[in-house]
Design a protein around this motif. Sequence first.
Motif, PDB file in Angstrom:
ATOM      1  N   ARG A  89       0.850  -1.193   0.000  1.00  0.00           N
ATOM      2  CA  ARG A  89       0.000   0.000   0.000  1.00  0.00           C
ATOM      3  C   ARG A  89       0.877   1.232   0.000  1.00  0.00           C
ATOM      4  O   ARG A  89       2.051   1.170   0.360  1.00  0.00           O
ATOM      5  N   THR A  90       0.268   2.346  -0.402  1.00  0.00           N
ATOM      6  CA  THR A  90       0.978   3.623  -0.385  1.00  0.00           C
ATOM      7  C   THR A  90       0.226   4.562   0.547  1.00  0.00           C
ATOM      8  O   THR A  90      -1.001   4.586   0.549  1.00  0.00           O
ATOM      9  N   TYR A  91       0.978   5.267   1.367  1.00  0.00           N
ATOM     10  CA  TYR A  91       0.334   6.216   2.291  1.00  0.00           C
ATOM     11  C   TYR A  91       1.175   7.483   2.362  1.00  0.00           C
ATOM     12  O   TYR A  91       2.329   7.504   1.927  1.00  0.00           O
ATOM     13  N   ASP A  92       0.562   8.564   2.885  1.00  0.00           N
ATOM     14  CA  ASP A  92       1.278   9.823   3.074  1.00  0.00           C
ATOM     15  C   ASP A  92       1.816   9.883   4.484  1.00  0.00           C
ATOM     16  O   ASP A  92       1.155   9.454   5.426  1.00  0.00           O
ATOM     17  N   VAL A  93       3.039  10.394   4.641  1.00  0.00           N
ATOM     18  CA  VAL A  93       3.542  10.691   5.979  1.00  0.00           C
ATOM     19  C   VAL A  93       3.627  12.211   6.114  1.00  0.00           C
ATOM     20  O   VAL A  93       3.938  12.908   5.150  1.00  0.00           O
ATOM     21  N   ILE A  94       3.308  12.686   7.298  1.00  0.00           N
ATOM     22  CA  ILE A  94       3.121  14.112   7.523  1.00  0.00           C
ATOM     23  C   ILE A  94       3.815  14.563   8.795  1.00  0.00           C
ATOM     24  O   ILE A  94       3.714  13.895   9.831  1.00  0.00           O
ATOM     25  N   VAL A  95       4.541  15.676   8.700  1.00  0.00           N
ATOM     26  CA  VAL A  95       5.103  16.323   9.892  1.00  0.00           C
ATOM     27  C   VAL A  95       4.802  17.808   9.784  1.00  0.00           C
ATOM     28  O   VAL A  95       4.963  18.409   8.711  1.00  0.00           O
ATOM     29  N   SER A  96       4.379  18.407  10.873  1.00  0.00           N
ATOM     30  CA  SER A  96       4.130  19.846  10.886  1.00  0.00           C
ATOM     31  C   SER A  96       5.454  20.605  10.728  1.00  0.00           C
ATOM     32  O   SER A  96       6.463  20.257  11.342  1.00  0.00           O
ATOM     33  N   ARG A  97       5.440  21.652   9.921  1.00  0.00           N
ATOM     34  CA  ARG A  97       6.623  22.503   9.757  1.00  0.00           C
ATOM     35  C   ARG A  97       7.065  23.136  11.076  1.00  0.00           C
ATOM     36  O   ARG A  97       8.215  23.548  11.212  1.00  0.00           O
ATOM     37  N   ARG A  98       6.142  23.205  12.037  1.00  0.00           N
ATOM     38  CA  ARG A  98       6.483  23.807  13.330  1.00  0.00           C
ATOM     39  C   ARG A  98       7.532  22.998  14.077  1.00  0.00           C
ATOM     40  O   ARG A  98       8.202  23.492  14.968  1.00  0.00           O
ATOM     41  N   PHE A  99       7.645  21.699  13.722  1.00  0.00           N
ATOM     42  CA  PHE A  99       8.507  20.823  14.522  1.00  0.00           C
ATOM     43  C   PHE A  99       9.758  20.343  13.788  1.00  0.00           C
ATOM     44  O   PHE A  99      10.512  19.514  14.314  1.00  0.00           O
ATOM     45  N   LEU A 100      10.001  20.859  12.589  1.00  0.00           N
ATOM     46  CA  LEU A 100      11.198  20.473  11.838  1.00  0.00           C
ATOM     47  C   LEU A 100      11.576  21.618  10.911  1.00  0.00           C
ATOM     48  O   LEU A 100      10.752  22.061  10.105  1.00  0.00           O
ATOM     49  N   GLY A 101      12.829  22.077  11.021  1.00  0.00           N
ATOM     50  CA  GLY A 101      13.255  23.205  10.201  1.00  0.00           C
ATOM     51  C   GLY A 101      14.751  23.192   9.931  1.00  0.00           C
ATOM     52  O   GLY A 101      15.446  22.240  10.285  1.00  0.00           O
ATOM     53  N   PRO A 102      15.258  24.257   9.295  1.00  0.00           N
ATOM     54  CA  PRO A 102      16.655  24.316   8.864  1.00  0.00           C
ATOM     55  C   PRO A 102      17.686  24.214   9.997  1.00  0.00           C
ATOM     56  O   PRO A 102      18.827  23.845   9.742  1.00  0.00           O
ATOM     57  N   ALA A 103      17.285  24.528  11.217  1.00  0.00           N
ATOM     58  CA  ALA A 103      18.240  24.466  12.337  1.00  0.00           C
ATOM     59  C   ALA A 103      18.388  23.041  12.877  1.00  0.00           C
ATOM     60  O   ALA A 103      19.235  22.785  13.742  1.00  0.00           O
ATOM     61  N   ASP A 104      17.587  22.118  12.377  1.00  0.00           N
ATOM     62  CA  ASP A 104      17.568  20.776  12.971  1.00  0.00           C
ATOM     63  C   ASP A 104      18.601  19.821  12.376  1.00  0.00           C
ATOM     64  O   ASP A 104      18.802  19.757  11.164  1.00  0.00           O
ATOM     65  N   HIS A 105      19.246  19.087  13.284  1.00  0.00           N
ATOM     66  CA  HIS A 105      20.185  18.013  12.945  1.00  0.00           C
ATOM     67  C   HIS A 105      19.558  16.724  13.465  1.00  0.00           C
ATOM     68  O   HIS A 105      19.471  16.507  14.672  1.00  0.00           O
ATOM     69  N   VAL A 106      19.105  15.905  12.539  1.00  0.00           N
ATOM     70  CA  VAL A 106      18.152  14.849  12.852  1.00  0.00           C
ATOM     71  C   VAL A 106      18.801  13.467  12.870  1.00  0.00           C
ATOM     72  O   VAL A 106      19.557  13.103  11.971  1.00  0.00           O
ATOM     73  N   LEU A 107      18.461  12.701  13.914  1.00  0.00           N
ATOM     74  CA  LEU A 107      18.726  11.262  13.903  1.00  0.00           C
ATOM     75  C   LEU A 107      17.378  10.583  13.685  1.00  0.00           C
ATOM     76  O   LEU A 107      16.455  10.725  14.500  1.00  0.00           O
ATOM     77  N   ILE A 108      17.260   9.875  12.563  1.00  0.00           N
ATOM     78  CA  ILE A 108      16.045   9.125  12.250  1.00  0.00           C
ATOM     79  C   ILE A 108      16.166   7.752  12.904  1.00  0.00           C
ATOM     80  O   ILE A 108      17.228   7.124  12.824  1.00  0.00           O
ATOM     81  N   VAL A 109      15.116   7.294  13.579  1.00  0.00           N
ATOM     82  CA  VAL A 109      15.159   5.939  14.152  1.00  0.00           C
ATOM     83  C   VAL A 109      13.905   5.152  13.747  1.00  0.00           C
ATOM     84  O   VAL A 109      12.844   5.726  13.513  1.00  0.00           O
ATOM     85  N   ASP A 110      14.059   3.839  13.656  1.00  0.00           N
ATOM     86  CA  ASP A 110      12.898   2.979  13.404  1.00  0.00           C
ATOM     87  C   ASP A 110      13.213   1.571  13.888  1.00  0.00           C
ATOM     88  O   ASP A 110      14.377   1.242  14.146  1.00  0.00           O
ATOM     89  N   ASP A 111      12.164   0.771  14.018  1.00  0.00           N
ATOM     90  CA  ASP A 111      12.368  -0.593  14.518  1.00  0.00           C
ATOM     91  C   ASP A 111      12.949  -1.520  13.456  1.00  0.00           C
ATOM     92  O   ASP A 111      13.872  -2.274  13.731  1.00  0.00           O
ATOM     93  N   PHE A 112      12.417  -1.443  12.215  1.00  0.00           N
ATOM     94  CA  PHE A 112      12.853  -2.352  11.158  1.00  0.00           C
ATOM     95  C   PHE A 112      13.352  -1.586   9.944  1.00  0.00           C
ATOM     96  O   PHE A 112      12.853  -0.513   9.618  1.00  0.00           O
TER      97      PHE A 112
END
Length: 193
Positions: free
Chosen positions: A103-126
Amino acid sequence: MRLLEERIRRDGIVVDGDVLKVDSFINHQMDVGLFQEMARQWHEDFADAPVNKILTIEASGIGIAAIVAAEFGVPAVFAKKSQSINLTGEVLTAKVTSFTHRRTYDVIVSRRFLGPADHVLIVDDFLANGCAIDGLVEICRQAGATVEGVGIAVEKGFQPGGARLRGEGLRVDSLAIVEAMDPATGTIAFREG
Ligand code: G4P
Ligand code: NA
Ligand code: NA
């Protein structure tokens, strides 16, 4: 990570040649003490990176992300899987195609919580085909944020996501990489690291 590999060997259930069930300690019942050990490992591995935000995708990434965020002392944000009425204003979105669930779905994050100043570590289980991670990387790109790396609990090394993402230059830190599983015997082989 030896502790996680031992736990997978003990409590993981090989459902068939390519699906591993870890619902007694990761994605249904959660062993939070184990999550804390995983978080400590990623904190050590990414000590050189200026991580100021943890990003994951609902549902089963959230528990891990919360514990990782506590270890790093930064906020955790989870991408939502469909348009939510709680999200007003501008949102960052990406399409994710799940091969496992077809299936295909949309993933959504508010711009309020992610911006140019952010240095992100992405994590997931699998990590399987890497499509969920692609979606999160795309959301970071739209935000102008820097992806410092990807922390995965269980990578299925016999599926293409890990090699592809590393080939794209992403720093992928998987704590256990399953190379092969035999449903007849329940045997699980891990990549030596
Ligand atoms: P991909 O993101 O790497 O491309 O993976 P894929 O689409 O093939 O898999 C989609 C979902 O299946 C993901 O959960 C992923 O965590 C999960 N998954 C993949 N392989 C396994 C496996 O061997 N065992 C288990 N238990 N899960 C696996 P999701 O759709 O995001 O759902 P959620 O559980 O996080 O809500
Ligand atoms: Na997941
Ligand atoms: Na999952």
